[in-house]
Design an enzyme around this catalytic site. Sequence first.
Site, PDB file in Angstrom:
ATOM      1  N   LYS A  39       7.974 -40.494 -37.378  1.00 62.48           N
ATOM      2  CA  LYS A  39       8.610 -41.390 -36.405  1.00 62.48           C
ATOM      3  C   LYS A  39       8.417 -42.846 -36.840  1.00 62.48           C
ATOM      4  O   LYS A  39       7.593 -43.137 -37.722  1.00 62.48           O
ATOM      5  CB  LYS A  39       8.000 -41.160 -35.022  1.00 62.48           C
ATOM      6  CG  LYS A  39       6.507 -41.462 -34.946  1.00 62.48           C
ATOM      7  CD  LYS A  39       5.917 -40.977 -33.629  1.00 62.48           C
ATOM      8  CE  LYS A  39       4.435 -41.305 -33.531  1.00 62.48           C
ATOM      9  NZ  LYS A  39       3.822 -40.713 -32.329  1.00 62.48           N
ATOM     10  N   ARG A 133       0.850 -38.720 -19.573  1.00 64.32           N
ATOM     11  CA  ARG A 133       1.928 -39.516 -20.151  1.00 64.32           C
ATOM     12  C   ARG A 133       3.149 -38.629 -20.359  1.00 64.32           C
ATOM     13  O   ARG A 133       4.156 -38.776 -19.693  1.00 64.32           O
ATOM     14  CB  ARG A 133       1.433 -40.104 -21.486  1.00 64.32           C
ATOM     15  CG  ARG A 133       2.401 -40.989 -22.203  1.00 64.32           C
ATOM     16  CD  ARG A 133       1.894 -41.381 -23.592  1.00 64.32           C
ATOM     17  NE  ARG A 133       1.917 -40.272 -24.532  1.00 64.32           N
ATOM     18  CZ  ARG A 133       1.781 -40.393 -25.858  1.00 64.32           C
ATOM     19  NH1 ARG A 133       1.577 -41.585 -26.390  1.00 64.32           N
ATOM     20  NH2 ARG A 133       1.819 -39.342 -26.652  1.00 64.32           N
ATOM     21  N   TYR A 261       1.649 -75.874 -36.372  1.00 63.68           N
ATOM     22  CA  TYR A 261       1.959 -76.107 -34.956  1.00 63.68           C
ATOM     23  C   TYR A 261       0.690 -76.232 -34.137  1.00 63.68           C
ATOM     24  O   TYR A 261      -0.232 -75.422 -34.259  1.00 63.68           O
ATOM     25  CB  TYR A 261       2.785 -74.942 -34.398  1.00 63.68           C
ATOM     26  CG  TYR A 261       4.205 -74.905 -34.897  1.00 63.68           C
ATOM     27  CD1 TYR A 261       5.086 -75.958 -34.604  1.00 63.68           C
ATOM     28  CD2 TYR A 261       4.681 -73.827 -35.627  1.00 63.68           C
ATOM     29  CE1 TYR A 261       6.400 -75.929 -35.046  1.00 63.68           C
ATOM     30  CE2 TYR A 261       5.997 -73.782 -36.059  1.00 63.68           C
ATOM     31  CZ  TYR A 261       6.850 -74.835 -35.776  1.00 63.68           C
ATOM     32  OH  TYR A 261       8.142 -74.796 -36.205  1.00 63.68           O
ATOM     33  N   MET A 309       6.645 -68.472 -37.762  1.00 68.23           N
ATOM     34  CA  MET A 309       7.604 -67.378 -37.767  1.00 68.23           C
ATOM     35  C   MET A 309       7.880 -66.862 -39.183  1.00 68.23           C
ATOM     36  O   MET A 309       7.900 -65.656 -39.427  1.00 68.23           O
ATOM     37  CB  MET A 309       8.917 -67.830 -37.128  1.00 68.23           C
ATOM     38  CG  MET A 309       9.936 -66.712 -37.012  1.00 68.23           C
ATOM     39  SD  MET A 309      11.517 -67.276 -36.342  1.00 68.23           S
ATOM     40  CE  MET A 309      11.066 -67.689 -34.661  1.00 68.23           C
TER      41      MET A 309
HETATM   42  C1  LIG Z   1       2.793 -39.901 -32.776  1.00 69.18           C
HETATM   43  C2  LIG Z   1       2.455 -38.526 -32.352  1.00 69.18           C
HETATM   44  C3  LIG Z   1       1.696 -37.707 -33.187  1.00 69.18           C
HETATM   45  C4  LIG Z   1       1.032 -38.203 -34.451  1.00 69.18           C
HETATM   46  O1  LIG Z   1      -0.212 -38.745 -34.068  1.00 69.18           O
HETATM   47  P1  LIG Z   1      -1.195 -39.404 -35.145  1.00 69.18           P
HETATM   48  O2  LIG Z   1      -2.420 -39.707 -34.375  1.00 69.18           O
HETATM   49  O3  LIG Z   1      -0.486 -40.626 -35.628  1.00 69.18           O
HETATM   50  O4  LIG Z   1      -1.382 -38.400 -36.209  1.00 69.18           O
HETATM   51  C5  LIG Z   1       1.480 -36.398 -32.800  1.00 69.18           C
HETATM   52  N1  LIG Z   1       1.996 -35.928 -31.641  1.00 69.18           N
HETATM   53  C6  LIG Z   1       2.718 -36.685 -30.812  1.00 69.18           C
HETATM   54  C7  LIG Z   1       3.253 -36.099 -29.553  1.00 69.18           C
HETATM   55  C8  LIG Z   1       2.971 -38.017 -31.126  1.00 69.18           C
HETATM   56  O5  LIG Z   1       3.681 -38.777 -30.292  1.00 69.18           O
END
Ligand SMILES: *Cc1c(COP(=O)(O)O)cnc(C)c1O
Length: 369
Positions: A39, A133, A261, A309
Amino acid sequence: MNLLALRPQATLQVDLDAVTANVRTIRARTRGEVMAVVKADGFGHGQLDVARAALAGGATRLGVTSIDEARPLRAGGLTVPVLSWLNALDADFAAAVGLGLELGVPGLEHLHAVARTAPGARIHLQLDTGMGRDGAEPAEWDQLCRDARVAEQLGLVRVVGVMGHLPCADRPGHPANARGRDRFAWGLRVAEAAGLRPVDRHLAATAATLSDPLSHHTMSRIGAGLVGIDESGTVRLRPALTLTAPLVTVRRVPAGTPVGYGHTWTARRATRLGLIPVGYADGLPRLASGRAEVWVGGVRRPVAGRISMDMTVVDLGPDTAAAVGDHVTVFGPGSCGEPTTADWAGWAETLEHEIVTGLSARLHRRSSS
Ligand SMILES: *Cc1c(COP(=O)(O)O)cnc(C)c1O
């Protein structure tokens, strides 16, 4: 002549061999399969490259959040199983089935939407194992399993997996880990009792995989570990990113010269200031101003004043040999003493994950393997 030395711009180098090696290291610690979670553009390292490198290291599947996030994997020619676990109720589940994706199902509404719009879907039921969650509430789990079994008998879905996620796996021994494991085991028993036979049972992400064998089941979902991040601090993995930037200018300034800045920094002595063309729009956290260091000619040098930036000023010291055009290492694997993304995370009071996924597309990228 070393052409690499002529890179004219800030360059993010991605070491894909490190990704492959990290997967091998992780595989040696579990008997289960490894799903590479690619992801967020492969944790900012390039989704397709990371996916291929992880598969080369022995990962057998891929995981992403949304269906859209899976499309480039199929377009890139990858045919392994891909699980997508975070979709709105009106997502295009039929397209997902067309792409051969498996779908995470976090509750009854999603189950019914998938069964209605995407017959034939292979699904993983998601149980909340303590995150509060994502995943189904335990109170809803029995009904979810029963309805999924009915949908399965009607030929609408196949329940191939059950998944959970642990909230405190970075702290081995935290009581939430045992509670989450127990809840997952309970969830599996409820699924069995409903007549489901999920072959993929997965609870552990990187930290749990490396620190808690009881969490392993049949598969681990590995994201951070692919790119060298182990929050549990138990295994040395290889970071894969190096960010270098050229010195655009080097100036000699007198003591008392204020910089940047807000004039938050003033030269206490005559010194030389170097300017590098990376700033917070490239993903360097502004909060690291006043703390961060970069690696110049084998020495750490402090950032002077606020990170802007597009650019950052470095106090090179009065006697530096560094000259315009030399390359500074903003972060790297740390093997020579250069700052790491973990250092940047510390300076910015955040996680390494946020640093690596926050690097901008503006940075010129190169991959090596
Ligand atoms: C991002 C995610 C993972 C991977 O977790 P890591 O700690 O980065 O290995 C696994 N399961 C779910 C549901 C996630 O959202």
